[in-house]
Write a protein that holds these residues in place. Sequence first.
Motif, PDB file in Angstrom:
ATOM      1  N   PRO A 159       2.234  -4.909   2.032  1.00  0.00           N
ATOM      2  CA  PRO A 159       1.029  -4.092   2.101  1.00  0.00           C
ATOM      3  C   PRO A 159       1.310  -2.741   2.749  1.00  0.00           C
ATOM      4  O   PRO A 159       2.386  -2.508   3.306  1.00  0.00           O
ATOM      5  CB  PRO A 159       0.082  -4.936   2.955  1.00  0.00           C
ATOM      6  CG  PRO A 159       0.986  -5.775   3.802  1.00  0.00           C
ATOM      7  CD  PRO A 159       2.177  -6.075   2.945  1.00  0.00           C
ATOM      8  N   VAL A 160       0.323  -1.844   2.658  1.00  0.00           N
ATOM      9  CA  VAL A 160       0.421  -0.555   3.336  1.00  0.00           C
ATOM     10  C   VAL A 160       0.144  -0.785   4.823  1.00  0.00           C
ATOM     11  O   VAL A 160      -0.949  -1.233   5.184  1.00  0.00           O
ATOM     12  CB  VAL A 160      -0.587   0.457   2.767  1.00  0.00           C
ATOM     13  CG1 VAL A 160      -0.471   1.791   3.503  1.00  0.00           C
ATOM     14  CG2 VAL A 160      -0.361   0.647   1.267  1.00  0.00           C
ATOM     15  N   ALA A 179      -0.806  -0.447   8.794  1.00  0.00           N
ATOM     16  CA  ALA A 179      -1.790   0.346   9.541  1.00  0.00           C
ATOM     17  C   ALA A 179      -1.100   1.555  10.153  1.00  0.00           C
ATOM     18  O   ALA A 179       0.090   1.521  10.482  1.00  0.00           O
ATOM     19  CB  ALA A 179      -2.432  -0.503  10.626  1.00  0.00           C
ATOM     20  N   GLU A 233      -9.179   1.780  12.658  1.00  0.00           N
ATOM     21  CA  GLU A 233      -8.688   1.252  11.382  1.00  0.00           C
ATOM     22  C   GLU A 233      -9.258  -0.119  11.046  1.00  0.00           C
ATOM     23  O   GLU A 233      -9.163  -0.570   9.907  1.00  0.00           O
ATOM     24  CB  GLU A 233      -7.163   1.177  11.395  1.00  0.00           C
ATOM     25  CG  GLU A 233      -6.493   2.516  11.213  1.00  0.00           C
ATOM     26  CD  GLU A 233      -4.997   2.392  11.000  1.00  0.00           C
ATOM     27  OE1 GLU A 233      -4.557   2.397   9.845  1.00  0.00           O
ATOM     28  OE2 GLU A 233      -4.270   2.281  12.019  1.00  0.00           O
ATOM     29  N   GLN A 288      -9.300   0.541   4.573  1.00  0.00           N
ATOM     30  CA  GLN A 288      -8.602  -0.461   3.761  1.00  0.00           C
ATOM     31  C   GLN A 288      -7.290   0.078   3.197  1.00  0.00           C
ATOM     32  O   GLN A 288      -7.120   1.274   2.980  1.00  0.00           O
ATOM     33  CB  GLN A 288      -9.532  -0.865   2.595  1.00  0.00           C
ATOM     34  CG  GLN A 288      -9.117  -2.071   1.800  1.00  0.00           C
ATOM     35  CD  GLN A 288     -10.157  -2.413   0.733  1.00  0.00           C
ATOM     36  OE1 GLN A 288     -11.043  -1.612   0.409  1.00  0.00           O
ATOM     37  NE2 GLN A 288     -10.062  -3.603   0.159  1.00  0.00           N
ATOM     38  N   ASP A 289      -6.367  -0.826   2.943  1.00  0.00           N
ATOM     39  CA  ASP A 289      -5.148  -0.573   2.180  1.00  0.00           C
ATOM     40  C   ASP A 289      -5.571  -0.240   0.742  1.00  0.00           C
ATOM     41  O   ASP A 289      -6.325  -0.983   0.116  1.00  0.00           O
ATOM     42  CB  ASP A 289      -4.294  -1.842   2.225  1.00  0.00           C
ATOM     43  CG  ASP A 289      -3.063  -1.825   1.336  1.00  0.00           C
ATOM     44  OD1 ASP A 289      -2.969  -0.997   0.421  1.00  0.00           O
ATOM     45  OD2 ASP A 289      -2.196  -2.704   1.543  1.00  0.00           O
ATOM     46  N   GLU A 317      -5.135  -2.974  -1.874  1.00  0.00           N
ATOM     47  CA  GLU A 317      -6.155  -4.031  -1.841  1.00  0.00           C
ATOM     48  C   GLU A 317      -7.387  -3.575  -2.618  1.00  0.00           C
ATOM     49  O   GLU A 317      -7.998  -4.347  -3.358  1.00  0.00           O
ATOM     50  CB  GLU A 317      -6.539  -4.342  -0.394  1.00  0.00           C
ATOM     51  CG  GLU A 317      -5.444  -5.016   0.421  1.00  0.00           C
ATOM     52  CD  GLU A 317      -5.875  -5.258   1.853  1.00  0.00           C
ATOM     53  OE1 GLU A 317      -6.989  -4.808   2.224  1.00  0.00           O
ATOM     54  OE2 GLU A 317      -5.131  -5.910   2.604  1.00  0.00           O
ATOM     55  N   PHE A 366      -9.018   4.970   2.590  1.00  0.00           N
ATOM     56  CA  PHE A 366      -7.989   4.142   1.962  1.00  0.00           C
ATOM     57  C   PHE A 366      -6.608   4.662   2.365  1.00  0.00           C
ATOM     58  O   PHE A 366      -6.298   5.842   2.193  1.00  0.00           O
ATOM     59  CB  PHE A 366      -8.112   4.170   0.440  1.00  0.00           C
ATOM     60  CG  PHE A 366      -9.389   3.600  -0.097  1.00  0.00           C
ATOM     61  CD1 PHE A 366      -9.822   2.337   0.283  1.00  0.00           C
ATOM     62  CD2 PHE A 366     -10.172   4.335  -0.978  1.00  0.00           C
ATOM     63  CE1 PHE A 366     -11.001   1.801  -0.211  1.00  0.00           C
ATOM     64  CE2 PHE A 366     -11.350   3.813  -1.487  1.00  0.00           C
ATOM     65  CZ  PHE A 366     -11.770   2.546  -1.105  1.00  0.00           C
ATOM     66  N   ARG A 367      -5.778   3.773   2.885  1.00  0.00           N
ATOM     67  CA  ARG A 367      -4.406   4.128   3.261  1.00  0.00           C
ATOM     68  C   ARG A 367      -3.488   4.001   2.052  1.00  0.00           C
ATOM     69  O   ARG A 367      -3.394   2.938   1.439  1.00  0.00           O
ATOM     70  CB  ARG A 367      -3.870   3.209   4.374  1.00  0.00           C
ATOM     71  CG  ARG A 367      -4.650   3.232   5.658  1.00  0.00           C
ATOM     72  CD  ARG A 367      -3.941   2.421   6.733  1.00  0.00           C
ATOM     73  NE  ARG A 367      -3.523   1.098   6.296  1.00  0.00           N
ATOM     74  CZ  ARG A 367      -4.314   0.025   6.243  1.00  0.00           C
ATOM     75  NH1 ARG A 367      -5.583   0.120   6.602  1.00  0.00           N
ATOM     76  NH2 ARG A 367      -3.841  -1.141   5.847  1.00  0.00           N
ATOM     77  N   ALA A 368      -2.796   5.102   1.730  1.00  0.00           N
ATOM     78  CA  ALA A 368      -1.786   5.081   0.670  1.00  0.00           C
ATOM     79  C   ALA A 368      -0.536   5.768   1.198  1.00  0.00           C
ATOM     80  O   ALA A 368       0.015   6.674   0.578  1.00  0.00           O
ATOM     81  CB  ALA A 368      -2.316   5.777  -0.576  1.00  0.00           C
ATOM     82  N   THR A 369      -0.109   5.329   2.360  1.00  0.00           N
ATOM     83  CA  THR A 369       0.952   6.000   3.112  1.00  0.00           C
ATOM     84  C   THR A 369       2.290   5.271   3.046  1.00  0.00           C
ATOM     85  O   THR A 369       3.137   5.415   3.925  1.00  0.00           O
ATOM     86  CB  THR A 369       0.518   6.162   4.583  1.00  0.00           C
ATOM     87  OG1 THR A 369      -0.009   4.912   5.063  1.00  0.00           O
ATOM     88  CG2 THR A 369      -0.558   7.216   4.710  1.00  0.00           C
ATOM     89  N   GLN A 387       4.298   1.493   1.320  1.00  0.00           N
ATOM     90  CA  GLN A 387       4.262   0.040   1.530  1.00  0.00           C
ATOM     91  C   GLN A 387       5.373  -0.426   2.460  1.00  0.00           C
ATOM     92  O   GLN A 387       6.447   0.192   2.533  1.00  0.00           O
ATOM     93  CB  GLN A 387       4.396  -0.685   0.180  1.00  0.00           C
ATOM     94  CG  GLN A 387       3.215  -0.495  -0.746  1.00  0.00           C
ATOM     95  CD  GLN A 387       3.480  -1.136  -2.095  1.00  0.00           C
ATOM     96  OE1 GLN A 387       3.770  -0.459  -3.068  1.00  0.00           O
ATOM     97  NE2 GLN A 387       3.386  -2.460  -2.158  1.00  0.00           N
TER      98      GLN A 387
END
Length: 438
Positions: free
Chosen positions: A230-231, A233, A239, A245-246, A249, A367-370, A372
Motif C-alpha cells: 500500500p501507499v 502514511a 491522516e 485514504q491511500d 484503495e 488521497f495519498r499517491a506518494t 507504494q
Amino acid sequence: MTTRRGDGPEFAELKPPLSKDEALAEANRCLYCYDAPCTRACPTHIDVPAFIKKIASGNLRGSGKKILEANILGFSCARVCPTEELCEGACVLNDLHGHKPIAIGKLQRYATDPIVLEKGGRPLFSAPDNKNGRSVGIVGAGPSGFGCAAELCQRGYDVTIYEAADKPGGLNTYGVADYKLSQQAGLAEVEWVQQLGAKLVLNTRVGEDVSFDELAEKHDAVFVGVGLGPVPALGIPGEDLDGSQDVLEFIAELKSKPKAECSLAGKTVAVLGGGNTAIDGVTQSTRLGAEKVYLVYRRGAGEMGAYEHEVELAKLDGVEFVYWAQPVEIAGNGKVQTLRCARTRVDGGKLVVDEGDTFELAVDRVFRATGQAKLRDFFKSAGIDVDAKGRPVADEDGKTSRDGVWTGGDCRNGGKEVVNAVAEGKTAAIAIDRALSA
C-alpha cells in the motif's frame, strides 16, 4: 471547472475501439519497417509490422496470434500501455512533418478483442497433452504471474497460482483507472489465459495461510510476482481522519462497487503525488463528480514522474496543479476539512521545506499517491536477499538469491508498466524451464 458527472459517459473508455474501416485505413498507413523501432520499443517485442500487415490483409486471427504469442496480456496492454511513450513514440512517422504515428494500441485492441472476448471459440494456444511431470508455484495473480504461468503451461508444467485477493488480475483488476480498463474486461482476459490450464488458489496469503517453505517444498520452482504494498502514511497529523485514504484503495473501491456508491459529487479533492497513479486519482475524482480537484506535488512540473499525455488529460478534466507544496497537516472535526501545506524550494540541489510559509486548501478528501511500499519483510522472511530499496535481488532472468526461486514485476522493478511485468514473467518462465531441464 469542467467536470464529468454520473455513471455513464464519464467512465467511457478513453481509447474506444476502431471500426473495421478505421482499422483497415490505419493499418494501410504502416510502412512495415524492417528492424522496426516500434517492435524494439515494446518490452515484450511484439512484431508490430507483422501484426498490422495481417490486419491489412484480412487475417485478423493471425494478427491476434502474432500479438499474444509475444505478450499473453496483449488485450489489456492495448488499453493500458503508454503507447505514446513506447511503440507509437518510436514510430518513424513521428519524424515526418505533418504525419501522426500509427495508432498501434488501437490496432492491437482491434486484433485481440475478438479472441479474448469470444466465448467458446477455437483455442489460440494450448498446453501439451503430455505434461513434463514438473510443477511451478506462482505467488501473485497479477500480470507478471500470468505472464510466467502462460509460458510455463505451454511448456508442459503444472502451474498453481496463489493469490491473496478474492479476484485475480492484480492491478489490472484493482488498480488501473476504470476508463482505461474495466474490471470486467480484465477478468475476461484472466479467464481466457486460464484456458491454458493454470490452477488458481484465491484468498490465500503466502506467509500466513501457507508458508513460503511449504511452496518451495511442494513445487520444483517458485515465481514471486507479488507487486508492491500500500501507499505508506506520510506521518503527518490528521491522516487517520475520515476522508484520508491511500489512492489505490480508492481506485479499488471504484472498480469493485457501483459508481453511485463512490460518488464525489460536490466534494473537493486533493491528491498528493506526481506520478501516473496520482493522475489516475485526480481523473477518477473528476469523473465521480468532484466539484474541484487539486493535484498537490512537492516539486515543480518538470520533476513530475507522470507521462506528459497523462498530465494533459488531467488538465483537460480541469484539475488544478499545486506545485512546490509539501503537505504538513490534515485537519477536521472527525472528517477531512483542510489540507495545510508548506512551500518548498530547491537549494543547493536539495529540496527545502519552509515550514514557516504555509497555506491551506479547503478539501473533503485527501488521497495519498506518494509511492507504494516495498515488500522487504516478505522477501526477507522467504529467505530472499533484498537491496537497499527493499526490492528482491535478482539477475537478468529474475533468479533470486534463494535456490529455485525467481521473481518479476513491480516487486522487482519498483513499479513499471503492465507490459514490463508480463515481459519479466515470461523471461523468468523461460529461465525456469532451462534450469529444470538441465
